[in-house]
Design an enzyme around this catalytic site. Structure first.
Site, PDB file in Angstrom:
ATOM      1  N   ASP A   1     -19.138   2.122  15.218  1.00 55.76           N
ATOM      2  CA  ASP A   1     -19.521   3.522  15.393  1.00 55.76           C
ATOM      3  C   ASP A   1     -18.268   4.386  15.298  1.00 55.76           C
ATOM      4  OD1 ASP A   1     -22.113   2.742  15.878  1.00 55.76           O
ATOM      5  OD2 ASP A   1     -21.905   2.768  18.064  1.00 55.76           O
TER       6      ASP A   1
ATOM      7  N   GLU B   1     -30.499   1.029   9.900  1.00 52.05           N
ATOM      8  CA  GLU B   1     -29.963   1.813  11.011  1.00 52.05           C
ATOM      9  C   GLU B   1     -31.101   2.377  11.850  1.00 52.05           C
ATOM     10  OE1 GLU B   1     -26.888   2.172  11.836  1.00 52.05           O
ATOM     11  OE2 GLU B   1     -25.718   1.618  10.076  1.00 52.05           O
TER      12      GLU B   1
ATOM     13  N   CYS C   1      -6.611  -4.723  -1.761  1.00 52.11           N
ATOM     14  CA  CYS C   1      -7.758  -5.575  -1.422  1.00 52.11           C
ATOM     15  C   CYS C   1      -8.532  -6.114  -2.624  1.00 52.11           C
ATOM     16  CB  CYS C   1      -8.700  -4.856  -0.458  1.00 52.11           C
ATOM     17  SG  CYS C   1      -9.641  -3.498  -1.192  1.00 52.11           S
TER      18      CYS C   1
ATOM     19  N   TYR D   1      -6.601   4.926  -0.123  1.00 51.38           N
ATOM     20  CA  TYR D   1      -7.990   4.463  -0.017  1.00 51.38           C
ATOM     21  C   TYR D   1      -8.260   3.761   1.305  1.00 51.38           C
ATOM     22  CZ  TYR D   1      -7.337  -0.587  -0.825  1.00 51.38           C
ATOM     23  OH  TYR D   1      -7.013  -1.914  -0.701  1.00 51.38           O
TER      24      TYR D   1
ATOM     25  N   TRP E   1       0.824  -1.203   0.000  1.00 52.16           N
ATOM     26  CA  TRP E   1       0.000   0.000   0.000  1.00 52.16           C
ATOM     27  C   TRP E   1       0.867   1.266   0.000  1.00 52.16           C
ATOM     28  CZ3 TRP E   1      -1.640  -4.589   1.834  1.00 52.16           C
ATOM     29  CH2 TRP E   1      -2.955  -4.972   1.589  1.00 52.16           C
TER      30      TRP E   1
ATOM     31  N   ASN F   1     -20.344  -2.532  11.135  1.00 50.16           N
ATOM     32  CA  ASN F   1     -21.194  -2.028  12.222  1.00 50.16           C
ATOM     33  C   ASN F   1     -20.519  -1.069  13.194  1.00 50.16           C
ATOM     34  OD1 ASN F   1     -23.948  -3.268  12.100  1.00 50.16           O
ATOM     35  ND2 ASN F   1     -22.732  -5.138  11.984  1.00 50.16           N
TER      36      ASN F   1
ATOM     37  N   GLU G   1     -31.961  -3.799  14.727  1.00 46.35           N
ATOM     38  CA  GLU G   1     -30.538  -3.448  14.798  1.00 46.35           C
ATOM     39  C   GLU G   1     -30.088  -3.349  16.251  1.00 46.35           C
ATOM     40  OE1 GLU G   1     -27.359   0.019  13.586  1.00 46.35           O
ATOM     41  OE2 GLU G   1     -29.271   0.437  14.550  1.00 46.35           O
TER      42      GLU G   1
ATOM     43  N   ASP H   1     -12.085 -13.501   3.183  1.00 43.43           N
ATOM     44  CA  ASP H   1     -11.262 -12.334   2.857  1.00 43.43           C
ATOM     45  C   ASP H   1      -9.799 -12.751   2.872  1.00 43.43           C
ATOM     46  OD1 ASP H   1     -10.156  -9.858   2.509  1.00 43.43           O
ATOM     47  OD2 ASP H   1     -11.246  -8.883   4.136  1.00 43.43           O
TER      48      ASP H   1
ATOM     49  N   HIS I   1     -13.619  -1.436   0.976  1.00 46.89           N
ATOM     50  CA  HIS I   1     -12.825  -2.649   1.125  1.00 46.89           C
ATOM     51  C   HIS I   1     -13.550  -3.777   0.399  1.00 46.89           C
ATOM     52  CE1 HIS I   1     -10.249  -5.743   2.534  1.00 46.89           C
ATOM     53  NE2 HIS I   1     -11.138  -6.281   3.345  1.00 46.89           N
TER      54      HIS I   1
END
Length: 733
Positions: A447, A495, A323, A566, A288, A445, A500, A405, A382
Site C-alpha cells: 500500500d 483489488e 533489471c 525508472y 543505475w 501488494n 484479497e 529475480d 521492474h
C-alpha cells in the site's frame, strides 16, 4: 619515512584435506582421464595378453548432425554446436562400429558416461549403460539395430539425471579386464532438462507455452508505464554458438556441486545469484547512475549472446545491467538448459520497504511532500523471470510458475538473489514457503501510505492509503504472438475482493505488516489524465477536480514535476506550482499547467521519465487528496531494412538509419544490431550526430539456418536512450 602499505593479499587457498577424502566435484570442464584398460587382476610385466578374439571398437558415431535422428526428436536441432545435445528422460541413439559382427551371447559391451572429476556410480556421475537385459543401469540401454559390424544403441538418460556435458566411452568386457575407447572430445554429450518428458521436474504440458518458453529465441520486454506500455525486442540467443558452454561455465564459476545440477530448483536459485556480480563475480554489474564510461549502457544491449560470451571468455563480470538486462540474460540461461522461462514486468513495483507492505510518503502539515523524509521508492516497472517446474519441497499445488529475480536488491541467505518463489503461494498469501516469497509478495501488494508529520513532536498520522497503486499490472508475452498477456490475476486476486482481504490477513500471520488505519476518503476527487508525449515536446499537465459534497471546497495544492530514474528515484525537480482551487458544491473543475521542453530536457536522465505528484489539503475538512502520474517520453524510432536473397549461406545486407530530430547534437552514439541465426552482435560508434542530420550504417551478414527470424537494432547515447528498431525476415533453406 614510513613504509608503504603492503598490497592486499588474496585469501589463502584452504584445501579439503582432513575434512573429506576428495574435493567435491564442482566443475563440468574438468575431468580425470579414464584408463584405456582396467585390469581385473595383477598384470604381468608384459602387459595383458593379446585380446584379438574379443570385440575391438573401430568407431563411435554420436549421430549429432541436424539431419540425423537425435536432434529433431529432442528439439535440439537449433543449437549451433558440433556435439550431440539431448534432453533427459528421452531415448537417443548412437552407432558403434566393431571389428566384427556383435554376438549378444558371447560379447559384452557398455557405453559409459562420465561427468566432472572423481566420477562415482553412487553419486550419479559415472553411468555405465549395458544393452544386456540382465545388466540394466539408471539409464536404460537397448540394441536398436545390428547390421554387419555396426550396432545402433538406444540410450535413455534418467529423467532426473545431472544436466551438463558428459564424456562418452565405449567399453568391452574381456576376462582380463575392460578395454575402452580413448578420450575423444567430439563424442562429448550435452544432456539438458526436458519439458517434453512427463518424468522430468520441468515437464510443461502445453505445446504453445513450451514452444514459446523453451524454443523461442526472440522476446519482447515491456517497460514504460502501466497505461502507456512500451516494448523492445530482445535476442535471447540461447542456441547461438558458445552460449550453452557459457551457461555451464556460470555453474562452474559458482562452484556448484555437479551432483546438484539435475535439480531445477537448485539450478535456478544458484543462477539467480550468479547473474549479478555482487557476491561472487557473477555475470553482470548493475549500474543505475547514468555514468557508463567503463562499459556498455544497459539500454544499448540488444541481446544476451554478447554478454554471455564476453563473460565466459574474460571470466570477469560484464558492465552494465539494469533489471530488464538481468531478466533477459537469466531467461537465456534457463531456456538454454531446457527450463521453460519467461520475462515478466510488474508496473509500479514496490522496493526498499523493510519487509512490510507499506510504501511511506511523508507530507508536512500543509500537505506538501517532505522529500528529505520520504525514503521508500516505487519503481515505474521492474522485470523478473518466471520458470516452470514442480516443487516437491512444497505442499501439492505450489508447483508450476516460479518467480526468480537476478537483479541485486535484497540478500537471501546471505547472497543477492531471489527465488524460486511459487507464484501460486504468492497469490494465496502462503509466503512462509521458500524461497523469498515475502519479498515478491510485497512488490505486487504494498500500500502507498501518505502520512502527515506533526512538526512539534515528529509523530506521523496516516491521512491516505492507496491500496491500488502498487502491482497495477503484471505482463508477459503471449505464446506465439507479439502481443501482451496480462497475468496480474496469477499474482493477486482483484483489488477489494473478499479473497484479497483473506490473502492479506494470511500474509500478516507470516509477518508482513500493513497499515491498519483507514482514513476517511476525501469528498474531493483528484485525477491526472494520461498524456502521450514525445521527447522534446511542450505539453499541458491537466488536473481534474470533482467536489462530491454539498458544500463549497477550497483546496491548497502542491504540484511537483520531477525527472526520475525508472526506479522512482528523483534526479531533479523542474516544476513546482501551488495553485489554490475553489470548487462549487457538486461541481468539477480543471486546472491546466504548461510544461515546456526547455524546463525538462537538460535534466533528463536515462529512460526519459517524468513523475508528477499532486497533493493538496482541503481547507474546510483538513482532508488530504493526492494523485500521481508517470509520463514516459516517447523516443524516435530506428529504421532497419534488409536487402538481398533471404537464403541460407547467401550474403545479405542490413541498413540502419536514424535522423536526429532535435535542436541539439547527439554525442558519443553507439548503434548495435544482431539477429538470432543470421547475424552475430555488431556495433558502430559515432562521435557526433548534429541536429537534423542523419546516419546510415550498412552491414553484411550471412544467414546460417532457415526459418523466420528478426534483426533488431538499438541506438544509445547519454542524451537519448531506448531507441530501437527491428526487421522481420524468413530465411529459405
Amino acid at each position: 619515512m614510513s613504509n608503504p602499505e603492503p598490497a592486499a593479499q588474496p585469501p589463502p587457498q584452504v584445501s579439503h584435506r582432513g575434512r573429506s577424502a576428495a574435493p567435491i566435484a564442482s566443475s563440468n570442464a574438468e575431468g580425470e582421464e579414464v584408463p584405456e584398460f582396467d585390469s581385473f587382476g595383477i598384470i604381468g610385466p608384459r602387459g595383458p595378453p593379446p585380446l584379438r578374439e574379443f570385440l575391438d571398437i573401430w568407431d563411435v558415431n554420436m549421430l549429432q548432425r541436424p539431419d540425423e535422428v537425435n536432434t529433431p526428436q529432442h528439439s535440439t536441432h537449433l543449437y549451433a554446436s558440433d556435439h550431440l545435445i539431448v534432453r533427459r528422460g528421452q531415448e537417443f541413439q548412437l552407432k558403434v562400429t566393431f571389428d566384427r559382427p556383435y554376438k549378444p551371447s558371447d560379447d559384452q559391451f557398455a557405453v559409459e558416461f562420465i561427468i566432472g572429476g572423481s566420477p562415482q556410480f553412487s553419486k550419479g556421475t559415472y553411468i555405465p549403460v549395458s544393452v544386456a537385459k540382465d545388466r540394466q543401469s539408471p539409464w536404460a540401454g537397448r540394441v536398436v539395430d545390428s547390421t554387419d559390424n555396426v550396432v545402433t544403441v538406444g540410450i535413455t538418460p534418467a529423467p532426473d539425471c545431472i544436466v551438463g556435458k558428459w564424456r562418452t566411452y565405449v567399453a568391452v568386457v574381456t576376462p582380463y579386464g575392460i578395454r575402452r575407447t580413448r578420450r575423444d572430445e567430439s563424442r562429448d554429450l550435452y544432456v539438458l532438462f526436458n519439458p517434453w518428458a512427463t518424468g522430468d521436474s520441468v515437464f510443461l504440458d502445453d505445446d504453445d507455452e513450451r514452444e514459446e518458453c523453451v524454443l523461442n529465441e526472440v522476446g519482447v520486454i515491456y517497460h514504460g508505464a502501466y497505461d502507456d506500455v512500451s516494448e523492445r525486442p530482445w535476442n535471447f540467443g540461447q542456441f547461438d554458438y558458445g552460449v550453452l558452454d557459457a551457461c555451464l561455465f556460470i555453474m562452474d564459476k559458482a562452484a556448484m556441486p555437479i551432483t546438484n545440477r539435475g535439480d531445477a530448483i537448485k539450478v535456478a536459485r544458484k543462477a539467480s545469484a550468479m547473474l549479478n556480480s555482487h557476491d561472487d563475480d557473477g555475470v553482470l554489474v548493475g549500474n543505475w547512475s547514468g555514468d557508463y564510461t567503463y562499459g556498455v549502457a544497459p539500454t544499448s544491449w540488444t541481446g544476451s549472446t554478447e554478454i554471455l560470451l564476453n563473460y565466459s571468455s574474460s571470466k570477469t563480470p560484464v558492465c552494465y545491467a539494469q533489471c530488464w538486462v538481468y531478466a533477459a540474460v537469466f531467461n537465456t540461461f534457463l531456456r538454454c538448459l531446457g527450463i521453460p522461462a519467461r520475462v515478466v514486468t510488474n508496473f509500479y513495483s514496490a522496493h526498499d520497504n523493510d519487509g512490510n507492505l507499506k510504501t511511506d510518503v511523508i507530507l508536512d502539515e500543509n500537505g506538501r511532500i517532505d522529500k528529505h523524509r520520504t525514503k521508500d521508492s516505487i519503481w515505474n516497472y521492474h522485470c523478473w523471470n518466471e520458470c516452470y517446474m514442480s516443487r516437491p519441497d512444497l505442499p501439492q499445488g505450489f508447483g508450476g510458475w516460479q518467480a526468480v529475480d537476478a537483479t541485486p536488491q535484497e540478500t537471501s541467505d546471505g547472497m543477492y538473489r531471489c527465488g524460486p518463489a511459487s507464484v501460486q503461494a504468492i497469490k494465496h498469501g502462503q509466503i512462509c514457503f521458500p524461497f523469498d516469497a515475502p519479498f515478491v509478495f510485497a512488490e505486487v501488494n504494498s500500500d502507498v501510505v501518505f502520512y502527515s508529520r506533526n512538526p512539534r513532536d515528529g509523530t506521523l498520522e496516516p491521512v491516505k492509503v492507496n491500496s491500488r497503486h502498487v502491482g497495477r499490472m503484471v505482463v508477459t508475452k503471449v505464446p506465439g504472438q507479439d502481443a501482451r498477456h496480462d497475468i496480474t490475476d496469477q499474482y493477486k486476486f482483484p483489488e477489494g475482493s473478499p479473497e484479497e482481504r483473506t490473502v492479506l490477513e494470511k500474509a500478516e500471520e507470516y509477518g508482513c505488516h500493513r497499515e491498519k488505519a483507514t482514513p476517511l476518503e476525501a469528498d474531493v476527487e483528484l485525477d491526472m489524465p494520461l498524456m502521450e508525449v514525445r521527447v522534446g515536446d511542450d505539453f499541458e499537465l491537466k488536473l481534474k477536480f470533482n467536489n462530491t459534497s454539498d458544500q463549497a471546497r477550497t483546496v491548497d495544492m502542491y504540484v511537483s514535476g520531477n525527472v526520475v530514474y525508472y526506479t522512482g528515484v528523483t534526479s531533479s525537480e523542474f516544476l513546482f506550482k501551488t495553485p489554490r482551487v475553489i470548487l462549487d458544491p457538486k461541481k468539477a473543475e480543471k486546472q491546466v499547467m504548461e510544461v515546456r521542453s526547455q524546463d525538462y530536457m537538460r535534466k533528463l536522465v536515462e529512460q526519459a521519465n517524468l513523475h508528477f505528484i499532486a497533493t493538496g489539503k482541503v481547507k474546510e475538512t483538513g482532508q488530504i487528496i493526492t494523485s500521481m502520474r508517470v509520463v514516459t517520453l516517447h523516443t524516435p524510432k530506428l529504421s532497419v531494412e534488409v536487402s538481398g536473397l533471404a537464403k541460407v549461406s547467401e550474403e545479405m545486407m542490413v541498413t540502419v538509419e536514424f535522423t536526429n530530430p532535435f535542436k541539439f547534437n547527439l554525442e558519443d552514439v553507439y548503434v548495435r544490431v544482431e539477429g538470432p541465426g543470421v547475424m552475430p552482435p555488431k556495433y558502430k560508434h559515432y562521435s557526433l550526430i548534429t541536429a537534423g542530420s542523419s546516419l546510415t550504417w550498412t552491414e553484411g551478414f550471412t544467414p546460417r539456418r532457415a526459418g523466420p527470424t528478426m534483426l533488431m537494432a538499438s541506438l544509445d547515447c547519454a542524451a537519448l536512450r531506448q531507441v530501437y528498431g527491428q526487421a522481420q525476415l524468413t530465411v529459405k533453406p
